[in-house]
Design a protein around this motif. Structure first.
Motif, mmCIF file in Angstrom:
data_model
loop_
_atom_site.group_PDB
_atom_site.id
_atom_site.type_symbol
_atom_site.label_atom_id
_atom_site.label_comp_id
_atom_site.label_asym_id
_atom_site.label_seq_id
_atom_site.Cartn_x
_atom_site.Cartn_y
_atom_site.Cartn_z
ATOM 1 N N GLU A 26 0.837 -1.206 0.000
ATOM 2 C CA GLU A 26 0.000 0.000 0.000
ATOM 3 C C GLU A 26 0.868 1.251 0.000
ATOM 4 N N ALA A 27 1.977 1.203 0.708
ATOM 5 C CA ALA A 27 2.893 2.344 0.708
ATOM 6 C C ALA A 27 3.422 2.598 -0.704
ATOM 7 N N GLU A 28 3.826 1.539 -1.393
ATOM 8 C CA GLU A 28 4.356 1.716 -2.749
ATOM 9 C C GLU A 28 3.317 2.286 -3.697
ATOM 10 N N ALA A 29 2.090 1.827 -3.588
ATOM 11 C CA ALA A 29 1.030 2.322 -4.464
ATOM 12 C C ALA A 29 0.837 3.827 -4.287
ATOM 13 N N HIS A 30 0.825 4.277 -3.049
ATOM 14 C CA HIS A 30 0.662 5.713 -2.795
ATOM 15 C C HIS A 30 1.899 6.499 -3.225
ATOM 16 N N ALA A 31 3.074 5.889 -3.132
ATOM 17 C CA ALA A 31 4.290 6.563 -3.575
ATOM 18 C C ALA A 31 4.224 6.860 -5.071
ATOM 19 N N HIS A 32 3.834 5.864 -5.858
ATOM 20 C CA HIS A 32 3.756 6.070 -7.313
ATOM 21 C C HIS A 32 2.706 7.126 -7.660
ATOM 22 N N ALA A 55 11.696 3.696 -2.074
ATOM 23 C CA ALA A 55 12.795 2.719 -1.968
ATOM 24 C C ALA A 55 12.637 1.860 -0.722
ATOM 25 N N HIS A 56 12.250 2.472 0.389
ATOM 26 C CA HIS A 56 12.012 1.713 1.621
ATOM 27 C C HIS A 56 10.858 0.722 1.447
ATOM 28 N N ALA A 57 9.802 1.157 0.758
ATOM 29 C CA ALA A 57 8.658 0.260 0.535
ATOM 30 C C ALA A 57 9.063 -0.926 -0.335
ATOM 31 N N GLN A 58 9.871 -0.676 -1.353
ATOM 32 C CA GLN A 58 10.352 -1.768 -2.204
ATOM 33 C C GLN A 58 11.254 -2.713 -1.431
ATOM 34 N N PRO A 83 15.281 -3.102 -7.476
ATOM 35 C CA PRO A 83 14.512 -1.867 -7.719
ATOM 36 C C PRO A 83 14.681 -0.862 -6.586
ATOM 37 N N ALA A 84 14.773 -1.349 -5.361
ATOM 38 C CA ALA A 84 14.914 -0.444 -4.223
ATOM 39 C C ALA A 84 16.207 0.352 -4.305
ATOM 40 N N VAL A 85 17.304 -0.331 -4.615
ATOM 41 C CA VAL A 85 18.588 0.352 -4.718
ATOM 42 C C VAL A 85 18.570 1.343 -5.884
ATOM 43 N N ALA A 86 18.004 0.938 -6.998
ATOM 44 C CA ALA A 86 17.920 1.843 -8.153
ATOM 45 C C ALA A 86 17.094 3.080 -7.817
ATOM 46 N N THR A 87 16.013 2.886 -7.091
ATOM 47 C CA THR A 87 15.171 4.012 -6.697
ATOM 48 C C THR A 87 15.925 4.957 -5.775
ATOM 49 N N ALA A 88 16.590 4.407 -4.768
ATOM 50 C CA ALA A 88 17.328 5.238 -3.820
ATOM 51 C C ALA A 88 18.454 6.000 -4.512
ATOM 52 N N MET A 89 19.102 5.367 -5.480
ATOM 53 C CA MET A 89 20.208 6.019 -6.179
ATOM 54 C C MET A 89 19.736 7.077 -7.162
ATOM 55 N N SER A 90 18.427 7.142 -7.421
ATOM 56 C CA SER A 90 17.905 8.151 -8.354
ATOM 57 C C SER A 90 17.701 9.510 -7.692
#
Length: 316
Positions: free
Chosen positions: A223-229, A251-254, A262-269
């Motif tokens: 649910e956290a990821e859905a709201h993030a997007h 990134a934390h939700a992933q 995907p989490a690392v890629a998100t955090a590095m963005s």
């Protein structure tokens, strides 16, 4: 009869023009917060402007209405100093600013700025990990006349209540508060006249941001990821710091779902210049620690460690 000379001029009349100048400066503080956020320079400048607003009270005469607006202006600046301190993780300073801001707001009789201050207090206690105090402070805001009169204020109050409930892990309370927040936001008149500070940031994207924070705290990763997007798709382009916070939370939700790559890629963005913000730095450090727990010694963990080291070196 000889003309009288040397008579001192009477006190200056303080009027709406002075109030409008304060409001223009407040708009500059709000804009600076959205661009940078958390900086000690913003906190200091807002405090100085609050003192300037109060000094006007002593330099001239004014109607009761103008004096109330001067107190509201001073309270507005102090609430921005308070938020800058919260955002910069200077919590002792934020608690100090809250006392002054709440006193000034009470003297102004303006329930909209009282709402901002007590809503900020709820956020302050949430960041301090004190959900009981956070709920009590946010209830002060939610019970003010402005929250009963304007659905936009009511929506923000419910959304921040949801974020606080997330700390307790009560997902039912989170969903209930978010439902109230969404219903109130849907009823809010987008064309109504409101203070700059709320129209500058609170919208559907911010509601989703608070929902993200709530579900993340409660460990409801999907649910956290859905709201993030949804938040990232709707976020206004100028709010770079807020976008970065949402990105790290995503990134934390992933990571919570075990989607490590995907989490690392998100955090590095997250842009390096934004990652130096104290709040974002703390979130990224927590991300790295959790990644280390889940994948110690892995290529991903080494990639992240190298990235974090290089980022700290270039932004120091």
């Amino acid at each position: 009869m000889a003309a009288l000379t040397g008579i001192a001029a009477g006190p200056r009349r303080i009027g709406i023009g002075d109030v409008q100048q304060l409001q223009a400066r407040f708009a500059e503080v709000v804009a600076s917060d959205h661009r940078h956020g958390g900086r000690l320079s913003i906190e200091t400048r807002a405090g100085q402007l609050a003192d300037e607003a109060l000094a006007l009270q002593e330099r001239g005469t004014a109607t009761q209405r103008i004096r109330a607006q001067l107190y509201a202006g001073a309270a507005s600046f102090m609430s921005s100093a308070m938020w800058a301190a919260i955002d910069g993780r200077r919590f002792d300073a934020a608690l100090h600013h809250h006392q002054k801001a709440a006193s000034l707001a009470a003297m102004s009789g303006d329930s909209s700025i009282q709402f901002r201050i007590w809503s900020h207090a709820g956020s302050l206690y949430r960041h301090l990990g004190r959900p009981g105090d956070a709920l009590a402070a946010n209830d002060v805001a939610r019970n003010l006349p402005i929250a009963r009169r304007d659905p936009l204020f009511a929506s923000l109050g419910h959304a921040r209540h949801a974020a606080i409930h997330g700390l307790t892990g009560d997902t039912n309370a989170v969903r209930r508060s978010l439902g109230h927040a969404q219903e109130a936001l849907d009823r809010a008149d987008s064309g109504a006249s409101r203070p700059l500070w709320i129209t500058a940031f609170y919208d559907q994207a911010e509601l989703d941001s608070l929902a993200l924070a709530a579900y993340l705290s409660a460990g409801s990763w999907e649910e956290a990821e859905a709201h993030a997007h949804r938040c990232m798709a709707l976020r206004r382009g100028a709010m770079q710091r807020s976008h970065a916070i949402t990105t790290v939370r995503l990134a934390h939700a992933q990571l919570g779902q075990g989607d490590l790559e995907p989490a690392v890629a998100t955090a590095m963005s997250v842009p390096a210049e934004v990652s130096a913000h104290p709040r974002i730095t703390g979130m990224l450090n927590a991300f790295g620690a959790k990644l280390g727990d889940l994948a110690a010694g892995s290529n991903l963990a080494r990639t992240w460690a190298e990235y974090a080291h290089n980022t700290r070196r270039t932004t120091a």
